[in-house]
Design an enzyme around this catalytic site. Structure first.
Site, PDB file in Angstrom:
ATOM      1  N   MET A  82      96.978 -10.845   9.883  1.00 40.87           N
ATOM      2  CA  MET A  82      97.483 -10.600  10.734  1.00 40.87           C
ATOM      3  C   MET A  82      96.662  -9.717  11.729  1.00 40.87           C
ATOM      4  O   MET A  82      95.973  -8.506  11.303  1.00 40.87           O
ATOM      5  CB  MET A  82      99.124  -9.998  10.808  1.00 40.87           C
ATOM      6  CG  MET A  82     100.283 -11.549  10.250  1.00 40.87           C
ATOM      7  SD  MET A  82     101.421 -10.982   9.950  1.00 40.87           S
ATOM      8  CE  MET A  82     101.494 -10.845  11.487  1.00 40.87           C
ATOM      9  N   ASP A 240      99.935 -14.526   7.774  1.00 40.95           N
ATOM     10  CA  ASP A 240     100.671 -14.384   6.317  1.00 40.95           C
ATOM     11  C   ASP A 240     101.807 -14.584   6.336  1.00 40.95           C
ATOM     12  O   ASP A 240     102.143 -14.754   4.870  1.00 40.95           O
ATOM     13  CB  ASP A 240      99.309 -13.562   5.705  1.00 40.95           C
ATOM     14  CG  ASP A 240      99.227 -11.887   5.772  1.00 40.95           C
ATOM     15  OD1 ASP A 240     100.255 -11.832   6.995  1.00 40.95           O
ATOM     16  OD2 ASP A 240      98.574 -11.098   5.497  1.00 40.95           O
TER      17      ASP A 240
END
EC number: 2.7.1.17
Length: 502
Positions: A82, A240
């Site tokens: 991220m 994720d």
């Protein structure tokens, strides 16, 4: 020969690509490592081309080494690290190395956002403007690299860039968009107010798609590069944490994730956008359309145990050290450990707090310290459960993954401290499983991610809370919660001393 989906797990140190069949079985898996660029302390960058080449090498290996017929790969999707900032010019060429989630150079930009927008920022984004998020990185480039900024026309996140290279289409899914802290969560659109206040052109923000949306098909150029066919469908994918939640079956309001990696994550499925934790917990869009998740991070969860083992039991096996905690008692014979050895994120956003053993007695044995560490990590998670309960959260099942799921003793400790049923996964594969499930659902193999989980996700033994232990842990946790305030000033003074001595 059956049909397959690929789950691309684009991590910070490596990419892993898994091929799964209709039954959710992994038929082949390949990975490729890439480097981190650390030019100075606090700086963490990567070359986006490394993600593309690494992903491609893994796919080529699946086809050549594992003899996967490319014509049977129906679709693929992603889990992505991220927050990382990828800046593109008008021709969609990368302008500079990506600034990653763990890059901390942007403190002045965080302070600027807080000064300009204050509480309204948290109201719009449901998150604090932390250095790890994308927005502060955008501002850093704007203020420190004006030549780069002048050429920048678009920004995307890591997996979005890989998807663009596969399909030729720019987009960002909602679960990653919330992590930029440029999204108006309630409206489900980029925030005009934030962009205007910080002079960021709205045109830089990519189109928004859902995780299970079709983002395109493999281009002829990428098909030639990778061996995939141009019929391969590519779906949006997810951040994720969202993909990890999907892969762990956190797809219903009654479920919470307890994840112990280097850091620790408590993640809860949220039904609507009205929940507001005022920035104490992160609030993000889920991979499930129009659903959300909240999460809190303990910075040194598994790292606490790694530190303890390295320092006090370097030659012993991980499993044996954990098992020795059974020689102690519930509450570690009155010994407490706070896992703040690198600072803390939630519920205390405090970079200067440090860990402690409290109540050390001459009768304590090493196994008491081991148990105190195991319990202290879970007490930290329990702090986050308290926030959920204070906000009316109702859940009865905790899915444990990572290090905490590898020990029956630690699973029981979680059940007793959480006072809830705890289950592990029999096929734990992390975010890559979630990415594959997104592709399978997008293809129509299943009607929903929840339906997909019925086939792809399998739970192990359930650990039920022991009522006697629950009462003891409630007393210990009440004491634990006092340690932060009691040691905050002491930690700051000791840290000042250490810095002065360096």
């Amino acid at each position: 020969m059956g049909k397959y989906v690929l789950g691309v797990d684009l991590g910070t140190s490596a990419v892993k690509v898994s091929a799964l069949d209709h039954s959710g079985q992994i038929v082949a898996q390949e990975s490729f490592d890439y480097d981190l660029i650390q030019k100075q302390p606090g700086y963490n960058e990567q070359n986006p081309e490394d993600w593309v080449s690494g992903t491609t090498v893994a796919i080529v290996r699946l086809i050549l080494n594992d003899h996967l017929d490319a014509s049977n790969i129906e679709g693929l999707s992603y889990s992505g690290q991220m927050h990382g900032l990828v800046l593109l010019d008008e021709n969609k060429k990368v302008l500079r190395p990506a600034i990653l989630w763990n890059d901390t150079r942007s403190t002045p930009q965080r302070e600027e956002i807080e000064a300009k927008l204050g509480d309204e920022f948290v109201h719009i984004t449901r998150n604090q403007p932390l250095e790890g998020f994308t927005l502060t990185k955008l501002l850093w480039v704007k203020q420190n690299e004006p030549d780069i900024w002048a050429k920048a026309k678009y920004f995307v996140l890591p997996k979005d860039y890989v998807r663009y290279r596969m399909t030729g289409n720019l987009a960002m899914d909602y679960s990653d968009a919330t992590g930029t802290v440029l999204l108006d969560v309630a409206k489900g659109e980029w925030s005009q107010k934030i962009c205007a206040a910080l002079d960021i052109p709205m045109s830089m923000c990519p189109p928004l798609i859902k995780s299970i949306d079709l983002a395109g098909t493999v281009t002829p150029a990428y098909a030639e590069f990778s061996g995939l066919t141009t019929d391969t469908k590519v779906f949006g994918g997810a951040a994720d944490n969202a993909a990890g939640a999907v892969g762990a079956g956190i797809l219903h309001p009654n479920m919470v994730l307890s994840s112990i990696g280097t850091s620790g994550v408590v993640l809860k499925y949220e039904d609507n956008a009205d929940v507001n934790y005022h920035g104490v917990l992160q609030f993000e869009d889920h991979a499930i359309p129009d659903k959300f998740y909240s999460m809190g991070v303990t910075l040194a969860a598994g790292y606490s145990f790694t530190w303890f083992k390295k320092t006090f039991a370097p030659a012993e096996d991980f499993t044996d050290v954990v098992a020795s905690a059974a020689k102690s008692t519930v509450g570690a014979n009155g010994l407490l450990y706070t896992p703040y050895i690198v600072g803390e994120r939630a519920p205390y956003a405090d970079a200067d707090i440090r860990g402690s053993f409290t109540g050390v007695d001459g009768t304590h044995q090493r196994y008491d310290f081991v148990r105190a560490v195991l319990e202290g990590i879970i007490f930290s998670f329990r702090d986050l459960f308290d926030i959920y309960e204070e906000n009316g959260g109702d859940f009865d099942t905790v899915v444990s993954i990572g290090g905490g799921a590898k020990s029956p003793l630690w699973l029981q400790i979680q059940a007793d401290i959480f006072n809830r049923k705890v289950v592990s996964l029999t096929n734990e594969q992390g975010p890559g499983m979630g990415a594959a499930m997104i592709a399978a659902t997008g293809l129509g193999w299943f009607d929903s991610l929840q339906d997909c989980a019925e086939t792809f996700v399998h739970f192990g033994k359930a650990y039920e809370p022991n009522p006697d232990n629950v009462k003891k842990y409630e007393k210990m946790h009440a004491i634990y919660k006092q340690v932060y305030q009691q040691t905050k000033t002491i930690s700051e003074q000791l840290l000042d001393y250490r810095r002065a001595e360096l």
